[in-house]
Design a protein around this motif. Structure first.
Motif: not given
Length: 465
Positions: A76-89, A437-446
């Motif tokens: 998302g973002g818009p314009r956040c790098s997909a690398f965030s999804g890779l290493v944060l999520e 997802v119980k206890g998760a925030g905006h980007t749940a897998p993170e």
């Protein structure tokens, strides 16, 4: 099988000309030893007029890549790098959150990656995100429609060069603002199938996390969520409900409504909206480049000469989740990293986790019609929400899902991981599954990686959560 794939490739080539360059990456700076998975990086041209190319990271499934689903992941973002999804999520790599000492940040293997059950393309999009670039400035002036159209073009071009994945079940996926774009991309694929251009694309559906809709429900749902979670008082909630009735809270027209929303915004600004229980670490400097320029950091004197730095973001407290976000900046702006990823020289001077400096037109239009078009045709959808997200509350998501007027197949129930409640879920007759997802925030897998990996494993296997 090989002859079938050859025929498929020829059909695709009849409609699309490919402009793809790619490299296989076996080692990454900061990671000890060879990568225990297949990683490919590359570019696909999506805007010939302005020389625009999307950069991607592709990771093959660590299970059965020839059979497992193919996920296109948008951040998302818009314009956040997909690398965030890779290493944060959802990817198989994580940064070690350790105090930065001037050396390259370390990476480790992440066992709860979605690549355990799926092939995943992490796409830097729209143009200007991550390492995606345009040779002419006009290419950066984008909006929802151009982002979705260029993403569609990317996918077709990519499959031309990777015909072995054409028959895999295809899902478009993403979270946050990308939740608005994902159904648009899926609908564009559906239109192409109807037009006979891509009759062999195996689109099965889409999945979105804490998704933006573009409608007023996103902002309006924050008020009752804040009240239910004890963030605002009964009086403020009731006064807002009375004075703002029928209003879009993004653009209030009544003075009393605007005054109530100003009071609400004060409470909102005091806590971490991505996860209301986690400490507030100030603005995400890497997600707001304008704020970063007001702060200097002493870490600059430790930098090696092979770094592309303009104004490095300041580090928050080491206990903050956003500390890892800054490590991404230091890692991605290293010449050795760029060489390994095969980044084209001179295209991106400074890599930003989220780039808000370029023009992007965010329309107020809702994407509900795109959901309806896909679901009415029988495509599957998974909509999940971290239940402690204040930015896009799960209650608002549940509200727009209800507006689709689909009957309930299985009512609200718990879903479990390791014998513990991982969240709550409902399924509908239109093939939509909603899950918290119980206890998760905006980007749940993170926040809840094991639970989210279990969720996606079950859902892609057509099993109950």
């Amino acid at each position: 099988m090989e002859s079938h794939l050859l025929i498929v490739s020829l059909i695709f080539f009849c409609f699309f000309s490919s402009a793809l360059s790619s490299s296989v990456v076996t080692h990454l700076p900061g990671f000890q030893g060879p990568l225990p998975f297949y990683l490919e990086t590359g570019y696909v041209e999506v805007d010939e007029e302005h020389g625009g190319e999307f950069f991607y990271y592709f990771i093959e499934s660590e299970n059965k890549p020839a059979e497992d689903p193919l996920l296109l992941w948008l951040t998302g973002g818009p314009r956040c790098s997909a690398f965030s999804g890779l290493v944060l999520e959802i990817g198989p790599l994580k940064f070690v959150t350790a105090e930065y000492n001037g050396s390259l940040p370390s990476l480790v293997y992440h066992p709860y990656s979605w690549t355990k059950v799926a092939n995943v393309i992490f796409l830097d999009s729209p143009l200007g995100s991550g390492f995606s670039y345009a040779r002419k400035d006009e290419g950066y002036d984008v909006n929802d429609a151009s982002w979705s159209e260029q993403t569609y073009k990317f996918l077709i071009q990519w499959l031309v060069e990777h015909p072995q994945f054409i028959s895999n079940p295809l899902y478009i996926s993403g979270d946050s603002y990308a939740g608005k774009i994902v159904p648009m991309v899926a609908k564009r694929i559906l239109d192409g199938i109807d037009e006979g251009k891509e009759p062999l694309l195996n689109l099965q559906g889409y999945l979105i996390g804490n998704p933006v809709t573009g409608g007023k429900v996103d902002k309006n749902s924050q008020i009752p969520y804040a009240h239910n979670m004890g963030i605002i008082s009964d009086d403020l909630f009731e006064m807002t409900q009375r004075s703002c009735v029928g209003q879009d809270y993004r653009t209030p027209t009544k003075p009393q409504c605007a005054k109530c929303l100003e009071s609400f915004d004060n409470f909102y600004s005091e806590i971490n909206p991505c996860h209301i229980l986690e400490m507030s670490c100030g603005p995400d400097k890497e997600a707001n480049h304008l704020h970063r320029r007001m702060h200097a950091t002493s870490d600059k004197r430790n930098l090696k000469q092979n770094l592309h730095f303009f104004q490095p973001p300041p580090f928050p407290d080491l206990s903050c989740r956003t500390y890892a976000y800054v490590l991404l900046y230091y890692w991605a702006n290293t010449n050795t990293v760029r060489k390994v990823l095969d980044i084209k020289q001179g295209t991106i001077k400074e890599w930003l986790r989220c780039n808000f400096n370029l023009p992007y037109t965010q329309g107020f239009g809702s994407n509900i019609d795109y959901h309806l078009s896909l679901l009415q045709r029988g495509y599957r959808a998974l909509v999940y929400s971290g239940d402690h997200d204040f930015m896009i509350p799960f209650s608002g998501t549940r509200q727009w899902i209800k507006s689709l007027n689909s009957s309930i197949v299985q009512n609200w129930r718990s879903w479990f991981v390791d014998g513990q409640v991982a969240g709550y879920t409902m399924t509908y007759s239109n093939n939509l599954t909603f899950a918290t997802v119980k206890g998760a925030g905006h980007t749940a897998p993170e926040y809840k990686p094991k639970e989210c990996q279990t969720m996606i494993s079950r859902w892609t296997a057509n099993a109950p959560l």
